[in-house]
Write a protein that holds these residues in place. Structure first.
Motif, mmCIF file in Angstrom:
data_model
loop_
_atom_site.group_PDB
_atom_site.id
_atom_site.type_symbol
_atom_site.label_atom_id
_atom_site.label_comp_id
_atom_site.label_asym_id
_atom_site.label_seq_id
_atom_site.Cartn_x
_atom_site.Cartn_y
_atom_site.Cartn_z
ATOM 1 N N ASN A 38 15.016 108.302 56.072
ATOM 2 C CA ASN A 38 14.088 108.186 54.957
ATOM 3 C C ASN A 38 13.610 106.741 54.788
ATOM 4 O OD1 ASN A 38 12.592 108.637 52.705
ATOM 5 N ND2 ASN A 38 14.244 109.452 51.475
ATOM 6 N N PHE A 39 14.513 105.781 54.930
ATOM 7 C CA PHE A 39 14.121 104.372 54.860
ATOM 8 C C PHE A 39 13.157 104.017 55.984
ATOM 9 C CE2 PHE A 39 18.283 103.112 52.611
ATOM 10 C CZ PHE A 39 17.717 103.364 51.376
ATOM 11 N N GLY A 40 13.365 104.563 57.168
ATOM 12 C CA GLY A 40 12.456 104.318 58.288
ATOM 13 C C GLY A 40 11.069 104.883 58.032
ATOM 14 N N ALA A 41 11.020 106.089 57.456
ATOM 15 C CA ALA A 41 9.725 106.678 57.131
ATOM 16 C C ALA A 41 9.020 105.877 56.042
ATOM 17 C CB ALA A 41 9.908 108.129 56.691
ATOM 18 N N PHE A 53 5.676 92.636 55.603
ATOM 19 C CA PHE A 53 6.885 91.966 55.129
ATOM 20 C C PHE A 53 7.789 92.941 54.386
ATOM 21 C CE2 PHE A 53 9.209 89.618 51.839
ATOM 22 C CZ PHE A 53 9.979 88.807 52.655
ATOM 23 N N ILE A 54 7.208 93.764 53.537
ATOM 24 C CA ILE A 54 8.015 94.739 52.791
ATOM 25 C C ILE A 54 8.623 95.763 53.745
ATOM 26 C CG2 ILE A 54 7.951 96.501 50.989
ATOM 27 C CD1 ILE A 54 5.790 94.882 49.636
ATOM 28 N N ALA A 55 7.898 96.153 54.779
ATOM 29 C CA ALA A 55 8.430 97.098 55.757
ATOM 30 C C ALA A 55 9.613 96.509 56.507
ATOM 31 C CB ALA A 55 7.336 97.515 56.736
ATOM 32 N N ILE A 60 15.528 95.880 57.369
ATOM 33 C CA ILE A 60 16.660 94.964 57.525
ATOM 34 C C ILE A 60 17.647 95.083 56.376
ATOM 35 C CG2 ILE A 60 17.315 92.524 57.576
ATOM 36 C CD1 ILE A 60 14.756 91.996 59.153
ATOM 37 N N VAL A 61 17.145 95.015 55.152
ATOM 38 C CA VAL A 61 18.044 94.986 53.996
ATOM 39 C C VAL A 61 18.617 96.359 53.699
ATOM 40 C CG1 VAL A 61 18.184 94.526 51.522
ATOM 41 C CG2 VAL A 61 16.969 92.950 53.006
ATOM 42 N N MET A 67 23.197 100.284 54.134
ATOM 43 C CA MET A 67 23.784 101.482 54.739
ATOM 44 C C MET A 67 25.094 101.177 55.435
ATOM 45 S SD MET A 67 22.107 103.841 53.614
ATOM 46 C CE MET A 67 23.107 105.036 54.406
ATOM 47 N N VAL A 68 25.253 99.988 56.001
ATOM 48 C CA VAL A 68 26.542 99.604 56.589
ATOM 49 C C VAL A 68 27.599 99.536 55.498
ATOM 50 C CG1 VAL A 68 27.768 97.721 57.706
ATOM 51 C CG2 VAL A 68 25.588 98.461 58.599
#
Length: 74
Positions: A38-41, A53-55, A60-61, A67-68
């Protein structure tokens, strides 16, 4: 149809389906993987809006660091 519209439909469908699957899964690890999808989409939707930049920060964040930490807690 323009390419942006096709990409928007694909990313929106992936985000909607992965969010429903994230909520309905009983296994928390599988649920966390759907959250990464979902974060990737969502990052793809930001790229369509020319917010690079937001993508990148989203990937990254949230998909990386948060998620880690979430998987270590599980």
């Amino acid at each position: 149809m323009p390419l942006e519209l096709i990409l928007f439909i694909v990313f929106a469908a992936v985000a909607a389906v992965s969010s429903v699957l994230m909520i309905t899964r009983a296994n928390p690890v599988i649920s966390a993987l759907f959250l990464v999808l979902n974060f990737g989409a969502l990052a793809g939707l930001y790229l369509i809006l020319n917010a690079q930049f937001i993508a990148v920060v989203q990937v990254i964040v949230y998909a990386g660091a948060i998620m880690v930490l979430f998987l270590f807690v599980i």
